[in-house]
Design an enzyme around this catalytic site. Structure first.
Site, PDB file in Angstrom:
ATOM      1  N   VAL A  13      17.148  -7.977  23.635  1.00 35.51           N
ATOM      2  CA  VAL A  13      16.071  -8.967  23.895  1.00 35.51           C
ATOM      3  C   VAL A  13      16.356 -10.183  22.702  1.00 35.51           C
TER       4      VAL A  13
ATOM      5  N   ASP B  83       5.358  -0.212  15.688  1.00 35.55           N
ATOM      6  CA  ASP B  83       6.903  -0.214  15.696  1.00 35.55           C
ATOM      7  C   ASP B  83       7.261   1.214  14.586  1.00 35.55           C
TER       8      ASP B  83
ATOM      9  N   GLU C 246      28.443  -7.193  23.135  1.00 34.81           N
ATOM     10  CA  GLU C 246      27.683  -6.230  23.520  1.00 34.81           C
ATOM     11  C   GLU C 246      28.414  -4.857  23.582  1.00 34.81           C
TER      12      GLU C 246
ATOM     13  N   ALA D  57       4.565  -5.968  20.609  1.00 32.01           N
ATOM     14  CA  ALA D  57       3.442  -6.425  19.749  1.00 32.01           C
ATOM     15  C   ALA D  57       2.227  -5.945  20.646  1.00 32.01           C
TER      16      ALA D  57
ATOM     17  N   GLY E  94       0.884  -0.994  -0.040  1.00 29.32           N
ATOM     18  CA  GLY E  94      -0.062  -0.024   0.082  1.00 29.32           C
ATOM     19  C   GLY E  94       0.829   1.309  -0.134  1.00 29.32           C
TER      20      GLY E  94
ATOM     21  N   GLY F 198      18.949  -3.808  17.456  1.00 30.04           N
ATOM     22  CA  GLY F 198      17.757  -2.887  17.335  1.00 30.04           C
ATOM     23  C   GLY F 198      17.091  -2.958  16.017  1.00 30.04           C
TER      24      GLY F 198
ATOM     25  N   VAL G   9      32.957  -3.356  17.940  1.00 32.73           N
ATOM     26  CA  VAL G   9      32.878  -4.305  16.858  1.00 32.73           C
ATOM     27  C   VAL G   9      33.509  -3.633  15.729  1.00 32.73           C
TER      28      VAL G   9
ATOM     29  N   HIS H 287      -1.904 -22.100  46.702  1.00 33.67           N
ATOM     30  CA  HIS H 287      -0.751 -22.531  47.201  1.00 33.67           C
ATOM     31  C   HIS H 287      -0.839 -24.044  46.928  1.00 33.67           C
TER      32      HIS H 287
HETATM   33  P1  FAD Z   1       4.736  -5.376  11.889  1.00 33.91           P
HETATM   34  O1  FAD Z   1       4.397  -6.654  12.887  1.00 33.91           O
HETATM   35  O2  FAD Z   1       6.134  -5.304  11.548  1.00 33.91           O
HETATM   36  O3  FAD Z   1       3.800  -5.525  10.776  1.00 33.91           O
HETATM   37  C1  FAD Z   1       3.999  -4.604   9.821  1.00 33.91           C
HETATM   38  C2  FAD Z   1       3.258  -5.434   8.477  1.00 33.91           C
HETATM   39  O4  FAD Z   1       3.108  -4.120   7.563  1.00 33.91           O
HETATM   40  C3  FAD Z   1       4.114  -6.457   7.944  1.00 33.91           C
HETATM   41  O5  FAD Z   1       3.361  -7.510   7.563  1.00 33.91           O
HETATM   42  C4  FAD Z   1       4.770  -5.966   6.713  1.00 33.91           C
HETATM   43  O6  FAD Z   1       4.903  -6.781   5.539  1.00 33.91           O
HETATM   44  C5  FAD Z   1       3.738  -4.847   6.462  1.00 33.91           C
HETATM   45  N1  FAD Z   1       3.906  -3.665   5.620  1.00 33.91           N
HETATM   46  C6  FAD Z   1       4.805  -2.758   5.701  1.00 33.91           C
HETATM   47  N2  FAD Z   1       4.845  -2.012   4.454  1.00 33.91           N
HETATM   48  C7  FAD Z   1       3.660  -2.258   4.051  1.00 33.91           C
HETATM   49  C8  FAD Z   1       3.137  -1.718   2.793  1.00 33.91           C
HETATM   50  N3  FAD Z   1       3.629  -0.404   2.275  1.00 33.91           N
HETATM   51  N4  FAD Z   1       2.049  -2.083   2.178  1.00 33.91           N
HETATM   52  C9  FAD Z   1       1.285  -3.155   2.902  1.00 33.91           C
HETATM   53  N5  FAD Z   1       2.153  -3.757   3.997  1.00 33.91           N
HETATM   54  C10 FAD Z   1       3.028  -3.363   4.330  1.00 33.91           C
HETATM   55  N6  FAD Z   1       7.142  -8.202  20.726  1.00 33.91           N
HETATM   56  C11 FAD Z   1       6.493  -8.806  21.778  1.00 33.91           C
HETATM   57  O7  FAD Z   1       5.610  -7.898  22.293  1.00 33.91           O
HETATM   58  N7  FAD Z   1       6.655 -10.061  22.399  1.00 33.91           N
HETATM   59  C12 FAD Z   1       7.699 -10.835  21.956  1.00 33.91           C
HETATM   60  O8  FAD Z   1       7.921 -11.876  22.510  1.00 33.91           O
HETATM   61  C13 FAD Z   1       8.383 -10.409  20.665  1.00 33.91           C
HETATM   62  N8  FAD Z   1       9.429 -10.968  20.013  1.00 33.91           N
HETATM   63  C14 FAD Z   1      10.049 -10.744  19.080  1.00 33.91           C
HETATM   64  C15 FAD Z   1      11.198 -11.299  18.496  1.00 33.91           C
HETATM   65  C16 FAD Z   1      11.513 -11.369  17.467  1.00 33.91           C
HETATM   66  C17 FAD Z   1      12.724 -12.183  16.702  1.00 33.91           C
HETATM   67  C18 FAD Z   1      11.446  -9.997  16.931  1.00 33.91           C
HETATM   68  C19 FAD Z   1      12.035  -9.488  15.596  1.00 33.91           C
HETATM   69  C20 FAD Z   1      10.370  -9.105  17.384  1.00 33.91           C
HETATM   70  C21 FAD Z   1       9.726  -9.509  18.343  1.00 33.91           C
HETATM   71  N9  FAD Z   1       8.727  -8.577  19.140  1.00 33.91           N
HETATM   72  C22 FAD Z   1       8.080  -9.136  20.041  1.00 33.91           C
HETATM   73  C23 FAD Z   1       8.397  -7.365  18.640  1.00 33.91           C
HETATM   74  C24 FAD Z   1       6.899  -7.423  17.703  1.00 33.91           C
HETATM   75  O9  FAD Z   1       7.296  -8.321  16.525  1.00 33.91           O
HETATM   76  C25 FAD Z   1       6.970  -6.008  17.282  1.00 33.91           C
HETATM   77  O10 FAD Z   1       6.875  -5.378  18.073  1.00 33.91           O
HETATM   78  C26 FAD Z   1       5.422  -6.066  16.698  1.00 33.91           C
HETATM   79  O11 FAD Z   1       5.399  -6.963  15.150  1.00 33.91           O
HETATM   80  C27 FAD Z   1       5.255  -4.733  15.862  1.00 33.91           C
HETATM   81  O12 FAD Z   1       3.841  -4.735  15.153  1.00 33.91           O
HETATM   82  P2  FAD Z   1       3.527  -3.888  14.159  1.00 33.91           P
HETATM   83  O13 FAD Z   1       2.074  -4.148  13.651  1.00 33.91           O
HETATM   84  O14 FAD Z   1       3.874  -2.389  14.375  1.00 33.91           O
HETATM   85  O15 FAD Z   1       4.510  -4.261  12.805  1.00 33.91           O
HETATM   86  P1  NAI Z   2      17.400  -4.466  21.649  1.00 31.57           P
HETATM   87  O1  NAI Z   2      17.221  -2.919  21.486  1.00 31.57           O
HETATM   88  O2  NAI Z   2      16.653  -4.991  22.721  1.00 31.57           O
HETATM   89  O3  NAI Z   2      19.169  -4.584  21.837  1.00 31.57           O
HETATM   90  C1  NAI Z   2      19.985  -3.949  20.975  1.00 31.57           C
HETATM   91  C2  NAI Z   2      21.335  -4.174  21.856  1.00 31.57           C
HETATM   92  O4  NAI Z   2      22.313  -4.129  20.694  1.00 31.57           O
HETATM   93  C3  NAI Z   2      21.638  -3.216  22.722  1.00 31.57           C
HETATM   94  O5  NAI Z   2      21.891  -4.049  23.972  1.00 31.57           O
HETATM   95  C4  NAI Z   2      22.539  -2.521  22.051  1.00 31.57           C
HETATM   96  O6  NAI Z   2      23.254  -1.821  23.112  1.00 31.57           O
HETATM   97  C5  NAI Z   2      23.407  -3.281  21.259  1.00 31.57           C
HETATM   98  N1  NAI Z   2      23.991  -2.409  20.218  1.00 31.57           N
HETATM   99  C6  NAI Z   2      23.630  -1.592  19.541  1.00 31.57           C
HETATM  100  N2  NAI Z   2      24.781  -1.411  18.458  1.00 31.57           N
HETATM  101  C7  NAI Z   2      25.620  -2.269  18.698  1.00 31.57           C
HETATM  102  C8  NAI Z   2      26.827  -2.420  18.235  1.00 31.57           C
HETATM  103  N3  NAI Z   2      27.317  -1.520  16.969  1.00 31.57           N
HETATM  104  N4  NAI Z   2      27.884  -3.492  18.602  1.00 31.57           N
HETATM  105  C9  NAI Z   2      27.551  -4.045  19.632  1.00 31.57           C
HETATM  106  N5  NAI Z   2      26.242  -3.965  20.418  1.00 31.57           N
HETATM  107  C10 NAI Z   2      25.324  -2.976  19.828  1.00 31.57           C
HETATM  108  O7  NAI Z   2      17.110  -4.617  19.851  1.00 31.57           O
HETATM  109  P2  NAI Z   2      16.907  -6.236  19.399  1.00 31.57           P
HETATM  110  O8  NAI Z   2      17.545  -7.113  20.274  1.00 31.57           O
HETATM  111  O9  NAI Z   2      17.519  -6.330  18.066  1.00 31.57           O
HETATM  112  O10 NAI Z   2      15.607  -6.451  19.403  1.00 31.57           O
HETATM  113  C11 NAI Z   2      14.646  -5.260  18.677  1.00 31.57           C
HETATM  114  C12 NAI Z   2      13.351  -4.938  19.361  1.00 31.57           C
HETATM  115  O11 NAI Z   2      12.433  -5.992  19.175  1.00 31.57           O
HETATM  116  C13 NAI Z   2      13.486  -5.131  21.087  1.00 31.57           C
HETATM  117  O12 NAI Z   2      13.860  -3.887  21.460  1.00 31.57           O
HETATM  118  C14 NAI Z   2      11.996  -5.262  21.262  1.00 31.57           C
HETATM  119  O13 NAI Z   2      11.423  -4.166  21.360  1.00 31.57           O
HETATM  120  C15 NAI Z   2      11.664  -6.211  20.201  1.00 31.57           C
HETATM  121  N6  NAI Z   2      11.759  -7.563  20.605  1.00 31.57           N
HETATM  122  C16 NAI Z   2      10.996  -8.033  21.712  1.00 31.57           C
HETATM  123  C17 NAI Z   2      10.880  -9.178  22.392  1.00 31.57           C
HETATM  124  C18 NAI Z   2      10.180  -9.427  23.559  1.00 31.57           C
HETATM  125  O14 NAI Z   2       9.274  -8.718  23.820  1.00 31.57           O
HETATM  126  N7  NAI Z   2      10.192 -10.677  24.231  1.00 31.57           N
HETATM  127  C19 NAI Z   2      11.923 -10.157  21.755  1.00 31.57           C
HETATM  128  C20 NAI Z   2      12.663  -9.649  20.608  1.00 31.57           C
HETATM  129  C21 NAI Z   2      12.548  -8.569  19.941  1.00 31.57           C
END
Ligand code: FAD
Ligand code: NAI
Length: 476
Positions: A194, A323, A214, A331, A123, A282, A248, A455
């Site tokens: 994370v 996001d 890190e 999420a 979109g 990140g 790094v 409990h």
């Molecule tokens: P997204 O989930 O990124 O969805 C965006 C959607 O929009 C995608 O389907 C994309 O294809 C679509 N899109 C983008 N641009 C366009 C366009 N122009 N037209 C049509 N479609 C488009 N969060 C938690 O709370 N708990 C967790 O355990 C957790 N684990 C995670 C683990 C990993 C490995 C990662 C990477 C993230 C994790 N997160 C977790 C973070 C979570 O996934 C995100 O915060 C969440 O998905 C954000 O939701 P959103 O709807 O903003 O975007």
């Molecule tokens: P993050 O922000 O959690 O962690 C990134 C880490 O990388 C930080 O500790 C930062 O200091 C480090 N970093 C940044 N630049 C660096 C460099 N050049 N060299 C070495 N270290 C460096 O980001 P991450 O793990 O990528 O996850 C992204 C986001 O996805 C999270 O912040 C979270 O919002 C979401 N997420 C949530 C989960 C959950 O809710 N359980 C699980 C996974 C992701």
């Protein structure tokens, strides 16, 4: 052909977008949702990052890998001897894919149930038009639709390190990290946030030798220090090698894997050779292909869509959530914003309380928290009382054989209002909900201390930590 007109068009079908679409449909609007995610066959795969390459598949692999570790190392303590243990990584990944598909299909069903028109494609803004905004949908076919209200929920993408683009072969984002077809002997991760901790845990449990580099000198700086320290001790014991305060340098990728030049906290030059590298430093807001310029939609310096506290952008009737805007990339935060925006469009008073958004890291032990940390309260100069209770003194944790960690309460020194709750230990991803509810209702620590908890249950540790605020634990 007449242009299709909708009350609300949601761009992005992740947890922010699909929940916004459902809530808007519940409120009686004619809703469309455009999502471009493709499954392995090129078909739609609703649910965004969370469902396809985030929350859901990571938790599926965390569960499978934890079973593997228990079978290999944990069951013996219970008098259960396992021999001939082996790993079928293909089956484990296929199960994870099936869990993802169940979630994709679930959202498709919910869209049908709520009569939401689903478009598969990208979109993008075309122009402001009579009756709202013109949005181009570029999928198998191309068409233009018009929406009175637009909710942008386009999510985020993994941030790459300069000079080390993701190839998903050797240098992996979260996507590649969730589908390695074999367990790498040596796995490097950059970033101990994370994703670094969750993915590092999965592959370590499955047999990889894991090193995490890190940049920051402190481990999990956003987490309450006492909790982060306890978690670090547990990860060290598990053999998850985490190097803090590193810089790094050059990353070389070739047939034999990846070689990372880095400097340790003492300033000494090091090299880390690994079979695979996961970069988890990140994520960046995603507006690729959205064409915000066409309508003058303002972004901030980070590339996020500029919104106010109500998710309003600089344009009338254009909203942005999840996001792609400020705030934690979670999420459930995206979902809450989606619901609130749909309700605001309907003239209601949707509200998101950012102070009570919980965080969970699904490692073992799990880490969970809500509200302020002790270091934040100190920095603010706020007078507070703290109470902690260790799982070691909890009967259920002992029975589970899972006694690492603690629950910690922080409450206002005068009013006793709960200001933050921090946990590291078994199943704290579930226990944290009680603290969130309590904080939403502005409860005091004493309120929790006076509630009857079953409990034996892990939740008794929550009650005891609340009692500890008043220095009157019963079991410690
Ligand atoms: P997204 O989930 O990124 O969805 C965006 C959607 O929009 C995608 O389907 C994309 O294809 C679509 N899109 C983008 N641009 C366009 C366009 N122009 N037209 C049509 N479609 C488009 N969060 C938690 O709370 N708990 C967790 O355990 C957790 N684990 C995670 C683990 C990993 C490995 C990662 C990477 C993230 C994790 N997160 C977790 C973070 C979570 O996934 C995100 O915060 C969440 O998905 C954000 O939701 P959103 O709807 O903003 O975007
Ligand atoms: P993050 O922000 O959690 O962690 C990134 C880490 O990388 C930080 O500790 C930062 O200091 C480090 N970093 C940044 N630049 C660096 C460099 N050049 N060299 C070495 N270290 C460096 O980001 P991450 O793990 O990528 O996850 C992204 C986001 O996805 C999270 O912040 C979270 O919002 C979401 N997420 C949530 C989960 C959950 O809710 N359980 C699980 C996974 C992701």
């Amino acid at each position: 052909m007449t242009t299709k007109q909708f009350d609300v068009i949601v761009i992005g079908g992740g947890p922010g977008g699909y929940i916004a679409a459902i809530r808007a449909a519940q409120l009686g609007f004619n809703v469309a949702c455009i999502d471009e995610w493709k499954n392995a066959k090129g078909g739609p795969a609703l649910g965004g990052t969370c469902t396809n390459v985030g929350c859901i598949p990571s938790k599926a692999l965390l569960q499978s890998s934890e079973h593997f570790e228990h079978a290999g190392h944990g069951f013996a303590d219970h008098g259960i001897n396992v021999s001939g243990l082996s790993l079928d990584i293909g089956k484990m990944l296929a199960r994870k894919d099936q869990v993802v598909k169940q979630n994709n299909d679930g959202i498709t069903y919910l869209f049908k149930k709520n009569k939401i028109t689903s478009f598969h494609g990208r979109g993008s803004f075309v122009k402001a038009a009579e009756g709202g905004y013109e949005i181009k949908v570029a999928g198998a076919a191309e068409e233009t639709i018009v929406g009175k209200h637009i909710i942008v929920a386009t999510g985020s993408n993994a941030r790459a390190l300069p000079g080390a683009a993701f190839d998903e072969e050797n240098i992996l984002s979260n996507d590649g990290a969730l589908r390695m077809g074999a367990v790498p002997k040596k796995l490097a991760l950059i970033g101990s946030g994370v994703i670094g901790l969750e993915m590092g845990s999965v592959w370590r449990r499955l047999g990889s030798e894991v090193t995490v580099l890190e940049a920051l000198p402190t481990f999990l700086g956003a987490v309450d220090e006492q909790i982060a320290k306890e978690a670090k001790k547990a990860f060290d014991k598990q053999g998850l090698k985490i190097e803090l305060g590193v810089k790094v340098g050059e990353i070389k990728s070739g047939k034999k894997g990846v070689s990372i030049a880095w400097t340790n906290a003492k300033g000494e030059a090091q090299t880390l050779d690994a079979d695979k590298l996961i970069v988890s430093i990140g994520r960046v807001p995603n507006t690729i292909g959205l064409n915000p310029e066409a309508v003058g939609l303002a972004l901030d310096e980070r590339g996020a869509i500029n919104v106010d506290g109500d998710c309003k952008t600089n344009l009338p009737n254009v909203w942005a959530i999840g996001d792609v805007v400020r705030g934690p990339m979670l999420a459930h935060k995206a979902e809450e914003e989606g619901v609130a925006v749909a309700e605001r469009i309907a003239g209601q008073h949707g509200h998101v309380n950012f102070n009570t958004v919980p965080w969970v890291i699904y490692t073992h032990p799990e880490i969970a928290w809500v509200g302020q940390t002790e270091q934040q309260l100190k920095a603010e100069g706020r007078a507070y009382k703290a109470g902690t209770f260790p799982f070691l003194a909890n009967g259920r944790a002992r029975a589970l054989g899972d006694t690492t960690g603690m629950v910690k309460f922080l409450a206002d020194a005068t009013t006793d209002e709960i200001l933050g709750v921090h946990m590291v230990g078994p199943q704290v991803s579930e226990l944290i909900s009680e603290a969130v509810v309590a904080m939403e209702f502005k409860a005091s620590a004493e309120d929790i201390a006076r509630i009857c908890h079953a409990h034996p249950s892990l939740s008794e540790a929550t009650k005891e930590a609340a009692l500890a605020v008043d220095k009157r634990t019963l079991n410690f």
